[in-house]
Design a protein around this motif. Structure first.
Motif, PDB file in Angstrom:
ATOM      1  N   GLU A  84      45.790  19.692  32.750  1.00  0.00           N
ATOM      2  CA  GLU A  84      44.965  18.448  32.203  1.00  0.00           C
ATOM      3  C   GLU A  84      43.758  18.835  31.084  1.00  0.00           C
ATOM      4  N   LEU A  85      43.337  20.012  31.470  1.00  0.00           N
ATOM      5  CA  LEU A  85      42.483  20.455  30.455  1.00  0.00           C
ATOM      6  C   LEU A  85      42.804  20.543  28.749  1.00  0.00           C
ATOM      7  N   GLU A  86      44.085  20.934  28.863  1.00  0.00           N
ATOM      8  CA  GLU A  86      44.823  21.128  27.452  1.00  0.00           C
ATOM      9  C   GLU A  86      44.809  19.750  26.812  1.00  0.00           C
ATOM     10  N   LYS A  87      44.913  18.763  27.481  1.00  0.00           N
ATOM     11  CA  LYS A  87      44.857  17.340  26.976  1.00  0.00           C
ATOM     12  C   LYS A  87      43.636  16.912  26.598  1.00  0.00           C
ATOM     13  N   VAL A  88      42.782  17.505  26.808  1.00  0.00           N
ATOM     14  CA  VAL A  88      41.400  16.954  26.359  1.00  0.00           C
ATOM     15  C   VAL A  88      40.635  18.064  25.379  1.00  0.00           C
ATOM     16  N   THR A  89      40.842  19.316  25.478  1.00  0.00           N
ATOM     17  CA  THR A  89      40.293  20.193  24.597  1.00  0.00           C
ATOM     18  C   THR A  89      40.951  21.532  24.370  1.00  0.00           C
ATOM     19  N   ASN A  90      40.656  22.089  23.353  1.00  0.00           N
ATOM     20  CA  ASN A  90      41.107  23.628  23.152  1.00  0.00           C
ATOM     21  C   ASN A  90      39.984  24.524  22.824  1.00  0.00           C
ATOM     22  N   HIS A  91      38.848  24.102  23.402  1.00  0.00           N
ATOM     23  CA  HIS A  91      37.853  25.027  23.371  1.00  0.00           C
ATOM     24  C   HIS A  91      37.791  25.594  24.865  1.00  0.00           C
ATOM     25  N   TYR A  92      37.643  26.786  25.024  1.00  0.00           N
ATOM     26  CA  TYR A  92      37.407  27.345  26.286  1.00  0.00           C
ATOM     27  C   TYR A  92      36.593  28.514  26.425  1.00  0.00           C
ATOM     28  N   LEU A  93      35.949  28.407  27.640  1.00  0.00           N
ATOM     29  CA  LEU A  93      35.219  29.759  28.002  1.00  0.00           C
ATOM     30  C   LEU A  93      35.705  30.229  29.162  1.00  0.00           C
ATOM     31  N   PHE A  94      36.568  31.617  28.876  1.00  0.00           N
ATOM     32  CA  PHE A  94      37.137  32.395  30.084  1.00  0.00           C
ATOM     33  C   PHE A  94      36.153  33.376  30.539  1.00  0.00           C
ATOM     34  N   LYS A  95      36.391  33.130  31.906  1.00  0.00           N
ATOM     35  CA  LYS A  95      35.434  34.072  32.585  1.00  0.00           C
ATOM     36  C   LYS A  95      36.462  35.541  33.052  1.00  0.00           C
ATOM     37  N   VAL A  96      36.010  36.359  31.998  1.00  0.00           N
ATOM     38  CA  VAL A  96      36.996  37.437  32.288  1.00  0.00           C
ATOM     39  C   VAL A  96      36.048  38.909  32.826  1.00  0.00           C
ATOM     40  N   GLY A  97      36.577  39.264  34.111  1.00  0.00           N
ATOM     41  CA  GLY A  97      35.607  40.238  34.570  1.00  0.00           C
ATOM     42  C   GLY A  97      34.275  39.703  34.809  1.00  0.00           C
ATOM     43  N   THR A  98      33.345  40.260  34.172  1.00  0.00           N
ATOM     44  CA  THR A  98      32.155  39.837  34.534  1.00  0.00           C
ATOM     45  C   THR A  98      31.347  39.464  33.101  1.00  0.00           C
ATOM     46  N   ALA A  99      32.300  38.984  32.241  1.00  0.00           N
ATOM     47  CA  ALA A  99      31.902  38.461  31.019  1.00  0.00           C
ATOM     48  C   ALA A  99      32.331  37.151  30.549  1.00  0.00           C
ATOM     49  N   LEU A 100      31.905  36.508  29.388  1.00  0.00           N
ATOM     50  CA  LEU A 100      32.405  35.138  29.132  1.00  0.00           C
ATOM     51  C   LEU A 100      32.820  35.266  27.741  1.00  0.00           C
ATOM     52  N   GLN A 101      34.379  34.596  27.585  1.00  0.00           N
ATOM     53  CA  GLN A 101      34.769  34.931  26.436  1.00  0.00           C
ATOM     54  C   GLN A 101      35.141  33.330  25.714  1.00  0.00           C
ATOM     55  N   GLU A 102      34.475  33.207  24.650  1.00  0.00           N
ATOM     56  CA  GLU A 102      34.627  31.729  24.061  1.00  0.00           C
ATOM     57  C   GLU A 102      35.731  31.841  22.997  1.00  0.00           C
ATOM     58  N   GLU A 103      36.897  30.857  23.343  1.00  0.00           N
ATOM     59  CA  GLU A 103      38.035  31.092  22.549  1.00  0.00           C
ATOM     60  C   GLU A 103      38.400  29.529  22.142  1.00  0.00           C
ATOM     61  N   VAL A 104      39.107  29.373  20.966  1.00  0.00           N
ATOM     62  CA  VAL A 104      39.694  28.371  20.637  1.00  0.00           C
ATOM     63  C   VAL A 104      41.261  28.667  20.881  1.00  0.00           C
ATOM     64  N   VAL A 105      42.126  27.716  21.629  1.00  0.00           N
ATOM     65  CA  VAL A 105      43.171  28.115  21.929  1.00  0.00           C
ATOM     66  C   VAL A 105      44.445  27.119  21.441  1.00  0.00           C
ATOM     67  N   THR A 106      44.886  27.482  20.663  1.00  0.00           N
ATOM     68  CA  THR A 106      45.988  26.560  19.808  1.00  0.00           C
ATOM     69  C   THR A 106      47.228  26.525  20.552  1.00  0.00           C
ATOM     70  N   THR A 107      47.399  27.400  21.423  1.00  0.00           N
ATOM     71  CA  THR A 107      48.974  27.431  22.009  1.00  0.00           C
ATOM     72  C   THR A 107      48.479  26.953  23.424  1.00  0.00           C
ATOM     73  N   ALA A 108      49.712  27.239  24.212  1.00  0.00           N
ATOM     74  CA  ALA A 108      49.208  26.735  25.871  1.00  0.00           C
ATOM     75  C   ALA A 108      48.431  27.425  26.552  1.00  0.00           C
ATOM     76  N   ALA A 109      47.348  26.791  27.028  1.00  0.00           N
ATOM     77  CA  ALA A 109      46.293  27.495  27.691  1.00  0.00           C
ATOM     78  C   ALA A 109      46.951  28.404  28.961  1.00  0.00           C
ATOM     79  N   GLU A 110      47.785  27.928  29.429  1.00  0.00           N
ATOM     80  CA  GLU A 110      48.464  28.583  30.576  1.00  0.00           C
ATOM     81  C   GLU A 110      48.969  30.049  30.207  1.00  0.00           C
ATOM     82  N   ALA A 111      49.376  29.950  28.926  1.00  0.00           N
ATOM     83  CA  ALA A 111      49.963  31.289  28.544  1.00  0.00           C
ATOM     84  C   ALA A 111      48.878  32.314  28.226  1.00  0.00           C
TER      85      ALA A 111
END
Lengths: 229, 364
Positions: A190-217
């Motif tokens: 559902e998120l993919e249908k709305v946006t391609n800007h993501y904040l990934f909570k990786v470990g103890t950090a936050l990673q801001e990414e623009v994901v143009t491919t499948a978010a699940e991948a």
């Protein structure tokens, strides 16, 4: 233009670190998906931004100011879990209460109710509503104040298909609202249908990414591969 | 802020339940007072009648008084005359008590005490033997009885009175007993969880511009609940007093002791009530900080309530505080006040800290 800034921010629950020297700056309006495994600290981030929790080190600022009660009130609307609602009050009671706090009129309540299709049940006590109905009321309460920042915590969790469609349409509409909208969700499809800007909570950090491919991948790449390594 | 109050107060079933319990409690206090008063009156009437019988026998067995009694015998004949008068006074007092003619009882009881004092003067030891008390206590009782009778009031014989004012004062004193206050605060808090901590607290924190308002509303609503509860209980007790205590006349100036009138006791109890209610509500709030689980919190507060009721007087700060407030002339240790103020400061600090964070269920 509103700015959310985290600088070298660390937060831990009783020696269990959630964030360690995390930094992030958001200035562009739009919808951002906040993604991470269960218990990784997504809701904690929202609480930190709202001043409900305080970081042990580092800073959090909203438009350059610390998230005091007044600043948070004027800057952030937090669409919390439906469990925060009073079961014996109706959705309409909640909407009137929030509208009064923020100086919004009956027309604003009507507009938000229409947006989330609440008319059929807004007058009933919240305790008698289904999960999806309660969630829509909770989101309506967050839409009412018209603040520059909107936080939505798992808005798609456990919803019926009708409610999912309504909320998805809402989120798509929020892309061009001029607001910064953070949406935490496990529902990557559902998120993919709305946006391609993501904040990934990786470990103890936050990673801001623009994901143009499948978010699940990308999710699998970040979390499952990290787990096996 | 009124909207925040309204969110809290819209619990009609809770309010009805609290009112029902308050009415039950007020009726209970009235019922116990009625029962104990009846017992005490029966016992007093029986004692007076026994004394009347004994004195009457003594008087009947006395020889006839000579026309010119000897000087050395005058005290004996004076004592005998006083005993005859005492028989009459006590008989009338007992009869009045048996039919609940409290004005008649007060008048005749005062007369009996005057006669007893005169008897004690004429025949030292005999008056005190009848009343089984000290001379100072006898004089004090007489002064009080005469004062009460002269003012048109009736005696509150021991501590049990069904006069509406006195019954209401007794009910308020019972409610101000620390375990009752804590118990009612627990009950109201347990029934009304969102008052202290639940996810709804988080909703309120973010919806309110000034978070200090929330704390003030929490405290205010808790204190209002307790005070409303007390008002209903006291009101019902007073109503029962109107029904049951018709024969009694007690004004605000009724002398409960040399230093204390009924009105003064009322004022001090009211003055004590508000800080006590604030403390009790604050303790309940502090309990939410100290203990996460509701069951643990209830157990903790029940332990506090039990301790406040069971711990002996000297070591019981709440008991000491109540004693200081209700009998200010009494010399008592002041340290309990310090303890309670320290607790209140701790609670206030904890509550303010709580404003800065939110606790409640989490979804992720």
């Amino acid at each position: 233009m509103t700015e959310i800034s985290l600088y070298q921010m660390s937060f831990a629950y009783r020696h269990h670190p959630v964030y360690e020297k995390a930094s992030l700056t958001l200035t562009q309006p739009g919808v951002y998906g906040l993604v991470g495994p269960n218990g990784s600290g997504k809701s904690t981030l929202f609480d930190l931004l709202c001043g409900l929790l305080r970081p042990q080190t580092g800073t959090i600022t909203l438009d350059g100011a610390a998230p005091s009660a007044g600043v948070v009130f004027n800057t952030i609307a937090y669409g919390q879990d439906a469990g925060v609602l009073y079961p014996r009050l109706s959705g309409a009671d909640h909407l009137r209460f929030v509208a009064k706090q923020h100086g919004r009129d009956a027309a604003a309540i009507a507009a938000v109710s229409a947006q989330l299709d609440l008319a059929a049940f807004v007058a009933q006590p919240v305790g008698s509503l289904s999960m999806g109905q309660k969630q829509r009321v909770a989101i309506a309460l967050a839409l009412l104040p018209q603040t520059p920042v909107l936080l939505l915590d798992e808005p798609l969790n456990g919803l019926d298909p009708d409610s999912v469609i309504i909320i998805r349409k809402l989120l798509v509409g929020l892309q061009d609202s001029g607001r910064i909208v953070l949406v935490s969700s496990h529902n990557l499809a559902e998120l993919e249908k709305v946006t391609n800007h993501y904040l990934f909570k990786v470990g103890t950090a936050l990673q801001e990414e623009v994901v143009t491919t499948a978010a699940e991948a990308r999710y699998e790449e970040l979390f499952h591969r990290a787990a096996t390594e | 802020m009124l909207d925040l109050w309204w969110c809290r107060l819209r619990r009609s079933r809770l309010l009805v339940a609290l009112a029902a319990v308050a009415m039950l409690l007020g009726s209970g206090v009235a019922g116990v007072t009625y029962w104990r008063k009846a017992q005490e009156e029966q016992a007093l009437a029986a004692r007076l009648n026994r004394q009347v019988e004994d004195l009457a026998q003594e008087v009947a067995q006395a020889p006839a008084k000579p026309k010119q009694p000897k000087a050395a015998e005058r005290p004996y004949w004076q004592a005998l005359a006083l005993k005859k008068r005492l028989v009459t006074d006590q008989h009338h007092a007992a009869s009045a008590l048996e039919v609940r003619d409290y004005r008649g009882f007060t008048r005749n009881y005062a007369a009996a005490l005057t006669t007893t004092l005169a008897l004690e003067k004429v025949q030292p030891g005999s008056g005190l033997a009848l009343t089984q008390t000290t001379l100072a206590a006898l004089k004090s009782r007489r002064r009080r009885a005469l004062k009460v009778a002269a003012s048109g009031q009736t005696l509150i014989w021991s501590t049990w009175s069904l006069a509406p004012r006195a019954l209401a004062a007794r009910c308020l004193a019972f409610l101000a007993w620390a375990p009752v206050v804590v118990f009612v605060a627990i009950g109201a808090g347990a029934l009304w969880r969102e008052l202290f901590d639940t996810p709804a607290w988080r909703f309120q924190l973010l919806t309110t511009r000034r978070r200090l308002h929330l704390q003030a509303v929490d405290l205010g609503v808790g204190v209002s609940l307790l005070t409303g509860f007390a008002a209903v209980a006291v009101g019902v007790a007073a109503l029962w007093g109107l029904v049951l205590g018709g024969g009694e006349v007690v004004s605000w100036r009724y002398p409960l002791s040399n230093d204390l009138t009924l009105g003064h006791q009322w004022l001090t109890q009211l003055a004590y009530w508000l800080p006590l209610a604030v403390l009790a509500v604050s303790w309940c709030q502090l309990g939410t900080l100290a203990v996460r689980q509701l069951s643990g919190r209830l157990a903790l507060l029940l332990a506090v309530a039990a301790a406040a009721g069971v711990v002996p007087g000297d070591a019981n700060p709440l008991g000491q505080l109540q004693g200081i407030v209700l009998a200010p002339a009494r010399t008592a240790a002041r340290w309990p006040v310090v303890v309670l103020l320290g607790l209140a400061a701790l609670v206030a600090a904890g509550s303010l800290w709580r404003l800065r964070t939110a606790r409640g269920s989490r979804t992720a």
